[in-house]
Design an enzyme around this catalytic site. Sequence first.
Site, PDB file in Angstrom:
ATOM      1  N   GLY A 255      39.366  49.659  24.208  1.00 16.54           N
ATOM      2  CA  GLY A 255      38.289  49.371  24.673  1.00 16.54           C
ATOM      3  C   GLY A 255      38.256  51.396  25.954  1.00 16.54           C
TER       4      GLY A 255
ATOM      5  CG  HIS B  86      30.805  57.471  26.528  1.00 20.02           C
ATOM      6  ND1 HIS B  86      30.746  57.496  25.715  1.00 20.02           N
ATOM      7  CD2 HIS B  86      29.416  57.260  26.539  1.00 20.02           C
ATOM      8  CE1 HIS B  86      30.424  56.834  24.636  1.00 20.02           C
ATOM      9  NE2 HIS B  86      29.492  56.772  25.749  1.00 20.02           N
TER      10      HIS B  86
ATOM     11  CG  HIS C 133      24.532  55.822  21.077  1.00 18.91           C
ATOM     12  ND1 HIS C 133      25.365  54.611  22.265  1.00 18.91           N
ATOM     13  CD2 HIS C 133      22.985  55.906  20.915  1.00 18.91           C
ATOM     14  CE1 HIS C 133      24.325  54.215  22.083  1.00 18.91           C
ATOM     15  NE2 HIS C 133      22.919  54.634  21.523  1.00 18.91           N
TER      16      HIS C 133
END
Length: 217
Positions: free
Chosen positions: A82, A151, A176
């Site tokens: 994650g 990110h 993205h």
Amino acid sequence: MNEMSLKDMSKLTELHQALEQHQIKGFLAQDEAEALYQYALHSSSLGPCLEIGSYCGKSSVYLGSACRAQDSILFTIDHHRGSEEHQAGEEYHDPDLFDRNAGRVDTFPALRKTLDLFSLQQTVVPIVAPSQVVAKKWAMPLGLVFVDGGHSLEQALFDCLTWSEFVVPGGYLLIHDIFPNPADGGQAPYLALQETLKKQTFSWVGTVRSLAILQRR
Ligand code: MG
């Protein structure tokens, strides 16, 4: 880019419906998914595709299905622990993806299940490792790279600047979560895109929602 054939359009409708039906988790709009499919179809004659940030495999299904149609391969990289925003207590934490025994996020079982559901075992090659580790010894030229990993600014810069080097001339770099307006989302991917363009090895193609599309010169 050529217009999509009727066959491709019906394949995409089938994929949208099946992903919905199986409730495959992911953060990808339908028009962005269609762009992934289309660019993967067009670039796979140049080399395999590579994705950074597999998560539960939603985008891997679109990229992978296009690769399968062309008898190509998709590598998909994720440490499966994650990103920052997926950790317990964070905005995008999902308790379904939390391994209670290990005490941490684990999205790999979900990816595996998705690849099985869509019969992509012979097309999609999951690489379970941080992108920095894979990049250390990577040498394969690629037809398309899709950056959708961590990110943080450090990670976004690393992924864009390092993996873009492997895209062959005429191939594509897709990034993205590009939000030019800070009110719409985090700025790291957008800043990484700016840095990539400064190298002048890519031409700007355009955007589909938050997906930026660049072509290697
Ligand atoms: Mg994303």
